[in-house]
Design a protein around this motif. Structure first.
Motif, PDB file in Angstrom:
ATOM      1  N   THR A  29       0.822  -1.209   0.000  1.00 60.15           N
ATOM      2  CA  THR A  29       0.000   0.000   0.000  1.00 60.15           C
ATOM      3  C   THR A  29       0.858   1.262   0.000  1.00 60.15           C
ATOM      4  OG1 THR A  29      -1.774  -1.132   1.187  1.00 60.15           O
ATOM      5  CG2 THR A  29      -1.808   1.276   1.243  1.00 60.15           C
TER       6      THR A  29
ATOM      7  N   TYR B 169      -3.612   3.381  -1.890  1.00 60.33           N
ATOM      8  CA  TYR B 169      -3.787   2.492  -3.035  1.00 60.33           C
ATOM      9  C   TYR B 169      -3.043   1.202  -2.741  1.00 60.33           C
ATOM     10  CZ  TYR B 169      -3.249   0.416  -7.660  1.00 60.33           C
ATOM     11  OH  TYR B 169      -3.266  -0.460  -8.724  1.00 60.33           O
ATOM     12  N   THR B 170      -3.726   0.062  -2.918  1.00 62.60           N
ATOM     13  CA  THR B 170      -3.149  -1.237  -2.610  1.00 62.60           C
ATOM     14  C   THR B 170      -3.026  -2.071  -3.876  1.00 62.60           C
ATOM     15  OG1 THR B 170      -4.083  -1.198  -0.378  1.00 62.60           O
ATOM     16  CG2 THR B 170      -3.428  -3.345  -1.244  1.00 62.60           C
TER      17      THR B 170
ATOM     18  N   PRO C 222      -3.001  -5.305  -6.194  1.00 64.03           N
ATOM     19  CA  PRO C 222      -3.804  -6.536  -6.131  1.00 64.03           C
ATOM     20  C   PRO C 222      -2.942  -7.781  -5.996  1.00 64.03           C
ATOM     21  CG  PRO C 222      -3.592  -5.816  -8.403  1.00 64.03           C
ATOM     22  CD  PRO C 222      -2.922  -4.762  -7.560  1.00 64.03           C
ATOM     23  N   GLY C 223      -3.568  -8.852  -5.572  1.00 65.37           N
ATOM     24  CA  GLY C 223      -2.957 -10.173  -5.644  1.00 65.37           C
ATOM     25  C   GLY C 223      -1.764 -10.397  -4.754  1.00 65.37           C
TER      26      GLY C 223
ATOM     27  N   GLN D  44       0.806  -8.561  -4.219  1.00 62.06           N
ATOM     28  CA  GLN D  44       2.083  -8.008  -4.670  1.00 62.06           C
ATOM     29  C   GLN D  44       2.608  -7.007  -3.645  1.00 62.06           C
ATOM     30  OE1 GLN D  44       1.990  -6.750  -8.984  1.00 62.06           O
ATOM     31  NE2 GLN D  44      -0.197  -7.149  -8.692  1.00 62.06           N
TER      32      GLN D  44
ATOM     33  N   THR E   9      -3.212   3.995 -13.032  1.00 57.10           N
ATOM     34  CA  THR E   9      -4.516   3.725 -12.424  1.00 57.10           C
ATOM     35  C   THR E   9      -4.841   4.810 -11.408  1.00 57.10           C
ATOM     36  OG1 THR E   9      -4.272   1.337 -12.704  1.00 57.10           O
ATOM     37  CG2 THR E   9      -5.879   2.087 -11.079  1.00 57.10           C
TER      38      THR E   9
ATOM     39  N   TYR F 144      -6.570   6.605  -8.379  1.00 62.05           N
ATOM     40  CA  TYR F 144      -7.226   6.113  -7.163  1.00 62.05           C
ATOM     41  C   TYR F 144      -7.856   7.210  -6.311  1.00 62.05           C
ATOM     42  CZ  TYR F 144      -2.912   7.134  -4.458  1.00 62.05           C
ATOM     43  OH  TYR F 144      -1.826   7.735  -3.845  1.00 62.05           O
TER      44      TYR F 144
END
Length: 415
Positions: free
Chosen positions: A176, A196-197, A199-200, A202, A227, A229
């Motif tokens: 994050t 912002y975090t 995904p998956g 990472q 992206t 956010y």
């Protein structure tokens, strides 16, 4: 967030005397990009140079000292011990568990050294896209950041100077990052922002990522790797003063410990490295007309109809007139922007004849474009070209996407 965590910006007891005195992948993507794909750049550092060399002193200065206000543990040094080029096009800001200079910190003999760089007195930004491509360190207690302060800091103090945190990370949140605004009435724990975090599962330390803000009068938008956010405007400040329509200088640093990240522990790897590939500021797309024209059929310009900034406003062909509705920036993130918003394929469509429009930048494939050496402007998602409908050169003709055919109504000159 702990309210003292940003007191390091508040009194700046740890700043050097210098700063205080200054107070400044789809098929189409494989096509060769032409020179028109580069936005007008007002600041760029790609950190080219021999391994071990110092950072460019014409662009950056190194702060020195500790930071009692936030109870960080490091001492910021000058020279190349903690900030140097790696010979491969990167700046390495390195935090070490050492104290060769017998530096004294607020808690006694300092346990760590690191570096903090700023552009005050050398470069300020006011609007545009401010971005850095970096790989951050991992570990409990590490605190890398890329941020900005108002150049009037020495006159008005913090938080009246304003602060724009483009990216902050604390080691206990490896996936994050945070983007935050601080100003009068919304500083410390009252800062306005979001996280912002990835995904998956990472972690940001696993690879390079691009952290950016797109900044226009009364609007700042944060993104990671394109992206979006969050977007902030004066409406988010609950009546407090917006202090971000003025020049700001850039800051890169790697702190160790402090109220927010906590102290390092036995699991924290040292040396810890913040590796910076590039820092860049490109011209504004919404601050009084810096940008460039995109000319096409009959030497007419890509134009935002009636200079309307509302989402869904048609993009059309029109006589070139030099107004802001015809001033575009082609960003390194693949966006093409005017009036603070993005060139967008309506509904994310891929069919021939799908119109293009102005829309709030959101990082989707509908807003990604490639400018080729053949003067095509291609949406990779559709693998189709920006096209003047019906090959009609009349003012007001709508622009759309269409299968690339090499025809005159699909040829564009950027700049």
């Amino acid at each position: 967030m702990d309210s003292p965590r940003l007191l390091r910006r508040c009194l700046f007891a740890a700043l050097s005397a210098t700063l205080v005195a200054i107070a400044a992948v789809a098929p189409a993507q494989a096509r060769e990009a032409g020179p028109g794909a580069v936005a007008a750049v007002t600041f760029s550092d790609t950190f080219d140079g021999p391994a071990g060399a110092a950072v460019d002193s014409g662009k950056w200065q190194l702060e020195t000292g500790d930071n009692v206000n936030n109870h960080e543990r490091q001492y910021y040094t000058s020279g190349t011990n903690n900030a140097r080029l790696d010979g491969q096009g990167h700046l390495v800001i390195e935090a070490r568990r050492e104290n060769p200079g017998n530096y004294q910190c607020w808690y006694g003999r300092c346990e760590y050294t690191s570096a903090r760089l700023n552009t005050s007195g050398k470069f300020t930004a006011q609007y545009g896209r401010v971005e850095a491509r970096m790989k951050i360190p991992r570990g409990q207690g590490v605190w890398p950041a890329f941020w900005m302060l108002g150049q009037d800091l020495g006159q008005v103090g913090w938080p009246d100077s304003g602060e724009i945190d483009v990216m902050e990370n604390v080691g206990f949140e490896p996936a994050t990052v945070h983007g935050t605004l601080h100003g009068p009435g919304y500083s410390g724990s009252g800062g306005i922002g979001a996280g912002y975090t990835l995904p998956g599962g990472q972690a940001f330390a696993d690879a390079f990522h691009t952290f950016a803000v797109d900044w226009a009068p009364d609007r700042i938008t944060w993104s990671v790797d394109g992206t979006v956010y969050q977007t902030r405007t004066p409406a988010d400040l609950n009546g407090s003063q917006w202090v971000f329509n003025k020049p700001f200088f850039l800051i890169l640093n790697l702190a160790i410990g402090g109220y927010w990240p906590g102290d390092p522990d036995g699991s924290t790897p040292f040396p810890a490295q913040l590796v910076v590939d590039e820092v860049k500021v490109t011209t504004s797309d919404g601050s009084g007309g810096t940008g460039t024209t995109i000319r096409g059929l009959a030497n007419k310009c890509v134009d935002v109809a009636n200079a309307n900034t509302a989402d869904g406003t048609p993009i059309q062909l029109h006589d070139c007139n030099g107004n802001d509705a015809q001033k575009w920036t082609v960003g390194s993130d693949g966006t093409i922007r005017a009036l603070g918003k993005c060139l967008d394929v309506a509904g994310g469509g891929t069919a021939d004849g799908t119109p293009v429009q102005l829309w709030t930048c959101n990082g989707t494939a509908a807003q990604k474009w490639v400018v080729t050496a053949a003067r095509d402007i291609v949406n990779p998602q559709a693998d189709k070209c920006l096209d003047v409908k019906d090959n009609n050169s009349a003012n007001g003709t709508r622009l759309q996407i269409w299968t690339c055919a090499g025809t005159a109504n699909q040829k564009w000159t950027v700049g």
